[in-house]
Design a protein around this motif. Structure first.
Motif, PDB file in Angstrom:
ATOM      1  N   ASN A   1      34.419  33.913  38.499  1.00 52.88           N
ATOM      2  CA  ASN A   1      35.689  33.930  37.776  1.00 52.88           C
ATOM      3  C   ASN A   1      36.677  34.773  38.575  1.00 52.88           C
ATOM      4  OD1 ASN A   1      34.597  32.685  35.179  1.00 52.88           O
ATOM      5  ND2 ASN A   1      33.293  34.481  35.408  1.00 52.88           N
ATOM      6  N   ILE A   2      37.837  34.230  38.842  1.00 56.73           N
ATOM      7  CA  ILE A   2      38.877  34.968  39.549  1.00 56.73           C
ATOM      8  C   ILE A   2      39.989  35.291  38.565  1.00 56.73           C
ATOM      9  CG2 ILE A   2      40.624  34.852  41.378  1.00 56.73           C
ATOM     10  CD1 ILE A   2      38.709  33.190  43.013  1.00 56.73           C
ATOM     11  N   THR A   3      40.441  36.530  38.601  1.00 58.03           N
ATOM     12  CA  THR A   3      41.470  36.974  37.674  1.00 58.03           C
ATOM     13  C   THR A   3      42.373  37.994  38.349  1.00 58.03           C
ATOM     14  OG1 THR A   3      41.828  37.876  35.445  1.00 58.03           O
ATOM     15  CG2 THR A   3      40.078  38.886  36.743  1.00 58.03           C
ATOM     16  N   TYR A   4      43.543  38.239  37.766  1.00 55.18           N
ATOM     17  CA  TYR A   4      44.390  39.308  38.288  1.00 55.18           C
ATOM     18  C   TYR A   4      43.686  40.646  38.088  1.00 55.18           C
ATOM     19  CZ  TYR A   4      48.289  36.054  38.849  1.00 55.18           C
ATOM     20  OH  TYR A   4      49.091  35.014  39.246  1.00 55.18           O
ATOM     21  N   LYS A   5      43.948  41.573  38.983  1.00 55.49           N
ATOM     22  CA  LYS A   5      43.303  42.884  38.953  1.00 55.49           C
ATOM     23  C   LYS A   5      43.457  43.558  37.591  1.00 55.49           C
ATOM     24  CE  LYS A   5      43.369  47.256  41.556  1.00 55.49           C
ATOM     25  NZ  LYS A   5      44.005  47.961  42.709  1.00 55.49           N
ATOM     26  N   SER A   6      44.626  43.433  36.997  1.00 55.65           N
ATOM     27  CA  SER A   6      44.899  44.093  35.718  1.00 55.65           C
ATOM     28  C   SER A   6      44.099  43.509  34.558  1.00 55.65           C
ATOM     29  CB  SER A   6      46.400  44.007  35.397  1.00 55.65           C
ATOM     30  OG  SER A   6      46.823  42.647  35.374  1.00 55.65           O
ATOM     31  N   ASP A   7      43.592  42.294  34.727  1.00 50.47           N
ATOM     32  CA  ASP A   7      42.834  41.626  33.651  1.00 50.47           C
ATOM     33  C   ASP A   7      41.323  41.700  33.856  1.00 50.47           C
ATOM     34  OD1 ASP A   7      45.198  40.801  32.375  1.00 50.47           O
ATOM     35  OD2 ASP A   7      45.308  38.980  33.601  1.00 50.47           O
ATOM     36  N   ALA A   8      40.887  42.235  34.995  1.00 46.84           N
ATOM     37  CA  ALA A   8      39.472  42.157  35.355  1.00 46.84           C
ATOM     38  C   ALA A   8      38.569  42.930  34.400  1.00 46.84           C
ATOM     39  CB  ALA A   8      39.269  42.653  36.787  1.00 46.84           C
TER      40      ALA A   8
END
Length: 294
Positions: A256-263
């Motif tokens: 799963n790839i996500t923005y750093k702030s959502d990880a």
């Protein structure tokens, strides 16, 4: 010498056998000349006695080293393994690429990453995992005249990988037997268009379009049927901020790839729901294997 080699995630949905990226999860091997050969394994595979008797790294290393030097020298090797076996994180590619690179280093030859990459193709006949293991970053590759041609894009720190690693392995060889021998024209066109679009998204850093780009019609859902919980992993990931959610290689890991702030939130949600699975936040590795000499 010490070599560090990253885990990799291949296919990325539609890029079957061609697309891959490197993750900040590493195997490390310490190698020293010795009076007699010996192997120690720490971490993944430490309890597997067969790995010491039938060690792929040692077999490839000895073959390449003898070819380069004409000698059968003895070495002390200590493996510090963090990449899980048979989980779709490129454990085999890590072994192959690091063995070849290490042989060149211990034979005191210049380390040419293109040479390592193409020699790796002998042992793994598609470049989706070996290319990022050697080069790092996001890599798109094509094999032409038995040579690997790759284009690499370094991945910034603004996105993270949240990997879900099930407690069950999946065999790449077995999972390929589940795939059809023929595909329709529409299935082929879909994967061609989506893999091209996915490549463009990484090259141009258009991460908001990754969900559209990562749609696959060739292999992913057929493989996921072996472990049906993975369908729920993908659903949960998309409900909690994932930019893309795909089977990692042949599985069983889900990338799963996500923005750093959502990880952190995505990791927490996945951990809560899949308590028997390991869920890790990883950065992307942009170096590929690294050798240091003492």
């Amino acid at each position: 010498m010490t070599i560090s080699v990253p885990a990799t995630s291949a296919n990325l949905g539609p890029g079957f056998d061609t697309l891959g990226l490197a993750l900040s999860l590493y195997n490390e091997i310490d190698i020293k000349r010795a009076n007699f050969s010996s192997i120690s394994i720490i971490g993944e595979g430490a309890e597997n006695i067969k790995l010491k008797k039938n060690n792929l790294f040692l077999s490839i290393f000895n073959e390449i080293y003898y070819e380069l030097t004409g000698k059968k020298d003895s070495f002390r090797m200590v493996f510090k393994n963090h990449i899980p076996f048979s989980r779709g994180l490129g454990s085999s590619s890590a072994v192959i690429t690091s063995a070849i690179a290490s042989a060149y280093a211990m034979a005191e030859f210049k380390i040419d990453k293109n040479v390592v990459l193409n020699r790796s193709l002998v042992y793994e006949n598609h470049p989706d995992n070996i290319s990022p293991a050697v080069l790092g970053g996001f890599v798109t590759s094509v094999v032409h005249n038995n040579q690997v041609n790759s284009i690499k894009k370094a991945i910034g720190d603004d996105i993270k990988a949240v990997v879900v690693i099930p407690d069950k392995p999946m065999s790449t060889k077995e999972s390929r037997t589940k795939l059809p021998k023929h595909y329709s024209m529409s299935e082929c066109v879909s994967n061609l268009s989506h893999s091209a679009f996915l490549t463009a998204c990484f090259l141009e850093e258009k991460y908001d379009l990754l969900k559209i780009a990562s749609k696959d019609m060739m292999h992913e859902e057929l493989r996921m049927q072996t472990l049906p919980e993975l369908f729920d992993v993908r659903k949960t990931a998309y409900e909690n901020g994932a930019l893309m959610s795909t089977l990692s290689g042949s599985g069983s890991t889900f990338l799963n790839i996500t923005y750093k702030s959502d990880a952190a939130n995505l990791q927490e949600r996945l951990k809560d729901k899949f308590k028997n699975f390991r869920v890790e936040i990883l950065s992307f590795d942009n170096n590929g294997f690294i050798i240091s000499k003492s």
